[in-house]
Scaffold this motif. Structure first.
Motif, PDB file in Angstrom:
ATOM      1  N   ALA A  53     103.247  21.050  46.877  1.00  0.00           N
ATOM      2  CA  ALA A  53     104.100  19.985  47.411  1.00  0.00           C
ATOM      3  C   ALA A  53     103.541  18.621  47.013  1.00  0.00           C
ATOM      4  O   ALA A  53     104.300  17.713  46.624  1.00  0.00           O
ATOM      5  CB  ALA A  53     104.197  20.101  48.928  1.00  0.00           C
ATOM      6  N   ASP A  71     108.749  19.568  48.768  1.00  0.00           N
ATOM      7  CA  ASP A  71     108.335  20.721  49.553  1.00  0.00           C
ATOM      8  C   ASP A  71     108.021  21.902  48.657  1.00  0.00           C
ATOM      9  O   ASP A  71     108.492  21.988  47.523  1.00  0.00           O
ATOM     10  CB  ASP A  71     109.421  21.102  50.576  1.00  0.00           C
ATOM     11  CG  ASP A  71     110.498  21.992  49.967  1.00  0.00           C
ATOM     12  OD1 ASP A  71     111.281  21.492  49.147  1.00  0.00           O
ATOM     13  OD2 ASP A  71     110.544  23.189  50.303  1.00  0.00           O
ATOM     14  N   CYS A 125     105.847  20.266  53.506  1.00  0.00           N
ATOM     15  CA  CYS A 125     106.468  19.067  52.952  1.00  0.00           C
ATOM     16  C   CYS A 125     105.400  17.987  52.796  1.00  0.00           C
ATOM     17  O   CYS A 125     104.592  17.778  53.707  1.00  0.00           O
ATOM     18  CB  CYS A 125     107.582  18.566  53.856  1.00  0.00           C
ATOM     19  SG  CYS A 125     109.006  19.676  53.926  1.00  0.00           S
ATOM     20  N   ARG A 184     111.645  24.886  56.584  1.00  0.00           N
ATOM     21  CA  ARG A 184     111.680  23.563  55.957  1.00  0.00           C
ATOM     22  C   ARG A 184     112.160  22.511  56.953  1.00  0.00           C
ATOM     23  O   ARG A 184     111.629  21.399  57.005  1.00  0.00           O
ATOM     24  CB  ARG A 184     112.564  23.558  54.712  1.00  0.00           C
ATOM     25  CG  ARG A 184     112.528  22.216  53.968  1.00  0.00           C
ATOM     26  CD  ARG A 184     113.132  22.296  52.585  1.00  0.00           C
ATOM     27  NE  ARG A 184     114.459  22.857  52.582  1.00  0.00           N
ATOM     28  CZ  ARG A 184     114.770  24.050  52.080  1.00  0.00           C
ATOM     29  NH1 ARG A 184     113.836  24.804  51.547  1.00  0.00           N
ATOM     30  NH2 ARG A 184     116.003  24.497  52.108  1.00  0.00           N
ATOM     31  N   LEU A 188     110.120  19.174  57.897  1.00  0.00           N
ATOM     32  CA  LEU A 188     110.704  17.840  57.704  1.00  0.00           C
ATOM     33  C   LEU A 188     110.756  17.061  59.006  1.00  0.00           C
ATOM     34  O   LEU A 188     110.513  15.846  59.019  1.00  0.00           O
ATOM     35  CB  LEU A 188     112.117  17.977  57.127  1.00  0.00           C
ATOM     36  CG  LEU A 188     112.232  18.404  55.662  1.00  0.00           C
ATOM     37  CD1 LEU A 188     113.677  18.701  55.311  1.00  0.00           C
ATOM     38  CD2 LEU A 188     111.669  17.330  54.740  1.00  0.00           C
TER      39      LEU A 188
END
Length: 203
Positions: A53, A71, A125, A184, A188
């Motif tokens: 990442a 990511d 991420c 994800r 985030l």
């Protein structure tokens, strides 16, 4: 404030846009790779999701001068010491061959009893700014590995993954339902305060 999402996947931009909206963060213009001048795609040769990442996020900043978020994600199977991990997309030796990857993983786990089939989708991420700040967040979606594919939605290992507390595979979930609990999305969401702070300094 502009924020480059180091991806050409519109779903990733939409997911981050939704998260920022729910957090009440305004004034952030999300850009995809197609919105900036093209640059060489970096080689993702890191040993961890965080390594890869950061490789992608640093490359975006270096090429564009714009704060970049990237990511890296995959499936971590406890019985396999966290593998396929960063090799998830090419576990069978051919990048992106979902059917072959799933078939190999099932074969490797064939004799493993149900109580030792724990797995998790993992996403890391990374957000890197032009002045060198680096922020990393990890999201995990725990579950178990099934013995045969179930469902036709999703991609990758979704048909083999039963999320914890569910009675259907990730490939049997509607996209909106999956995004609401995905690895994800969880990663985030942890970066919203960082993005909010950056946006405030550039307002």
């Amino acid at each position: 404030m502009q924020l480059l999402v180091a991806s050409n996947n519109p779903k990733k931009l939409a997911e981050l846009e939704k998260i920022l909206g729910e957090a009440g963060i305004n004034g952030v213009e999300l850009l995809a790779l197609g919105d900036v001048a093209s640059y060489p795609e970096p080689i993702e040769d890191g040993r961890t999701f965080a390594d890869n990442a950061l490789i992608k996020a640093r490359a975006g900043v270096a090429a564009t001068g714009i704060a970049t978020i990237a990511d890296d994600s995959g499936l971590a199977v406890t019985e396999l010491n966290g593998m396929p991990g960063v090799l998830s997309a090419r576990w069978s030796g051919r990048h992106g061959d979902d059917a072959a990857n799933n078939e190999l993983l099932l074969a490797q786990m064939h004799d493993v009893p149900d109580e030792r089939r724990a797995a998790a989708f993992v996403s890391v991420c990374a957000l890197v700014t032009p002045d060198g700040e680096e922020h990393i967040a990890e999201g995990r979606w725990p579950g178990t590995l099934l013995r045969a594919p179930q469902g036709a939605n999703g991609f990758g290992y979704d048909p083999l993954f039963m999320p914890a507390g569910q009675d259907h595979s990730a490939a049997e979930m509607e996209p909106a339902q999956k995004n609401a609990v995905s690895h994800r999305g969880r990663a985030l969401a942890q970066l919203t305060e960082v993005i909010k702070g950056l946006a405030a300094t550039q307002a």
